[in-house]
Design an enzyme around this catalytic site. Structure first.
Site, PDB file in Angstrom:
ATOM      1  CD  GLU A 293       4.789  -7.065   8.998  1.00 12.18           C
ATOM      2  OE1 GLU A 293       3.747  -7.033   9.686  1.00 12.18           O
ATOM      3  OE2 GLU A 293       5.074  -7.991   8.254  1.00 12.18           O
ATOM      4  CB  CYS A 327       0.756  -9.268   9.093  1.00 16.91           C
ATOM      5  SG  CYS A 327       2.000  -9.331   7.811  1.00 16.91           S
TER       6      CYS A 327
END
Length: 544
Positions: A293, A327
């Protein structure tokens, strides 16, 4: 020995404590913060049964109070990575053979320890080491990691129960084996829950792990290891090493028994590791699992029908909670001209009401960014906006100061050009760029959002028009792995919103769901025939 089928029902998500005025949790947390700051911590690596101190010590300092030293951690080298690999491989057979319910008990106990005895310490180390306010720490280093540990046990129990059908005279079954070799977990600074989950999820499945956290997250990572050890995690199952990335990679990605990578971090780092693994593919015992990720350039799209207060709140929270160092943080917003002035006004008012400072002052909404490198990068993007007034205007914020801590004012930039650099590139800080579009250009704006950034992590549509919501959901299908309707694009909850994105944002293996655990398992099909045939001849061979 298996003596029964054991049931682990879906857990209830851990309640978020409020830390409101006069609350017991607020009182306890403040005492723990003072306690953690009152001593100088000496943090070793954990390799097999050993606490390893190399004497090569690196200081840990709160990003919001760089004059204070929390303590030191001991940095290792390639020899320590090799020791960790050996320890993981030595522990593997015994750990994999342990009854499933015994492995589960370790992580369920760890969850309960975090929920009770260690809650203020998990939050306190995260607050001081990563400059998170009490609420941001609570939803991360308490609630989310507790949820990961409990839900992963439930998900794995569901996987183990998944079995094939059997035909008459035959019994079929699936074994869910751990991967053959060791797993490498590389974790980021911004979420303690991610740092704990990446090694723990693989270990729960019977794997053994080498865990390298970000140096700026070591203070809380050490607390995670203490909890896991107290919960009964055997030596060598998770080995915590403090080494530079290339030092780690030079050992693990060349090793024959490298079986998987569980990563959260930058896209550039993930791309480099992916390439390195590919170049070494002929050397491995098996094809490694690669789960990553990475970055995001997350969007909020407001429709002309959107409620102004909903838009402003989604942006104030989504862009600036934890200084935009998520993020999933809102980094670019597209606002229709009919509500743009009202939205801008509320953004300016909201940001001017923010208080910024240390985490010990619970009235501060904004704290420091993680380190000087991040401070300089974020400041450089703000400078680009200041230097190009024809393409960008700073509506609020724009200042920064690193004399006492790495403080960057929450900043809103209005871009005249929808492809201005701050609309396109990941900044990872408290900087939001907005672009005002004409309501008639809503469909064109959908195309613009989809093509502006290589990332596809999170995004949201804010609208009271259901047709607009449906259109955006369809047209932005591949622009975000987590898509929100009438909400900010942050705050995914384990068991509720499995998290991850595709394109340059990663492999979309959805931490917080059953999908992620499948990546750390290898199925074996076993067919048993009770009365096997004794003649090769089939009936069709006979003519009469």
């Amino acid at each position: 020995m298996s003596l029964g089928y054991f049931n682990y029902p879906a857990p209830v998500n851990e309640p978020v404590l409020s830390y409101g005025p006069g609350s017991k949790e607020k009182e306890v947390l403040k005492k723990v913060l003072a306690e953690l700051k009152s001593v100088e911590h000496d943090i070793p690596m954990y390799i097999g049964s050993q606490e390893v101190r190399t004497g090569k010590k690196i200081a840990l300092r709160p990003p919001h109070e760089i004059a204070h030293t929390l303590g030191y951690f001991h940095e290792g080298g390639e020899e320590h990575v090799r020791q960790a690999v050996d320890a993981a491989l030595q522990a593997k057979a015994k750990w994999a053979a342990l009854c499933w319910e015994e492995r589960a008990a370790v992580f369920l106990k760890a969850a309960d320890l975090i929920a009770t005895k260690y809650r203020p310490y998990m939050n306190g180390t995260t607050m001081l080491g990563q400059s998170k306010n009490a609420f941001q720490a609570e939803i991360d280093s308490a609630c989310e990691i507790i949820d990961f540990l409990r839900w992963n046990v439930h998900y794995l129990s569901e996987i183990y129960r998944t079995q094939p059908v059997s035909s008459p005279g035959v019994h079929n079954r699936l074994e869910w084996r751990p991967l053959e070799g060791f797993i490498v977990a590389i974790t980021p600074f911004n979420f303690t829950a991610i740092a704990g989950n990446l090694p723990a999820s693989a270990a729960l499945c019977g794997n053994t792990v080498i865990w390298k956290p970000a140096y700026t997250q070591v203070f809380a990572a050490n607390m995670i290891m203490k909890v896991l050890k107290e919960a009964g995690l055997p030596d060598g199952v998770i080995n915590l090493v403090f080494v530079d990335g290339p030092v780690l990679g030079n050992v693990v990605f060349k090793h024959r028994d490298f079986a998987g990578l569980h990563f959260t971090g930058s896209t550039a780092a993930f791309n480099h590791m992916y390439k390195t693994i590919g170049e070494n593919i002929a050397n491995y015992r098996t094809y490694p699992r690669i789960v990553g990720e990475t970055g995001g350039k997350d969007f909020v799209l407001a429709h002309e029908s959107a409620d102004v207060d909903v838009v402003a709140t989604a942006l104030l929270r989504g862009a600036f909670e934890y200084q935009g160092q998520k993020c999933s943080a809102a980094s670019r917003a597209y606002i229709p001209a009919n509500i743009a002035e009202e939205v801008k006004k509320k953004l300016v008012e909201g940001i001017k009401s923010f208080k910024m400072g240390t985490v010990e002052d619970f009235s501060n909404f904004i704290n420091a960014v993680i380190d000087e490198r991040s401070f300089d990068k974020i400041s450089s993007y703000i400078a680009k906006a200041k230097q190009d007034p024809a393409k960008a205007t700073i509506l609020v914020g724009g200042n920064s100061d690193k004399t006492k801590g790495y403080f960057v004012e929450p900043t809103v930039i209005e871009a005249k050009d929808p492809l201005f650099v701050t609309m396109c590139e990941e900044i990872f800080g408290p900087v939001l760029t907005i672009y005002v579009y004409q309501p008639a250009d809503f469909e064109k704006t959908l195309q613009l959002i989809d093509t502006t950034s290589p990332y596809a992590l999170t995004g949201s549509i804010i609208s009271r028009d259901r047709a607009a919501v449906e259109l955006a959901t369809d047209k932005l299908r591949n622009a975000a792995g987590n898509f929100y309707i009438n909400d900010k694009p942050t705050g995914a909850v384990v068991g509720q919103q499995p998290f991850g994105g595709a394109r340059a944002s990663g492999t979309n293996d959805k931490a917080g769901s059953i999908l992620n655990l499948y990546r750390w398992l290898s199925a074996r099909t076993i067919k048993e025939t009770y009365v096997p045939p004794t003649d090769y001849r089939y009936p069709f061979l006979q003519e009469a």
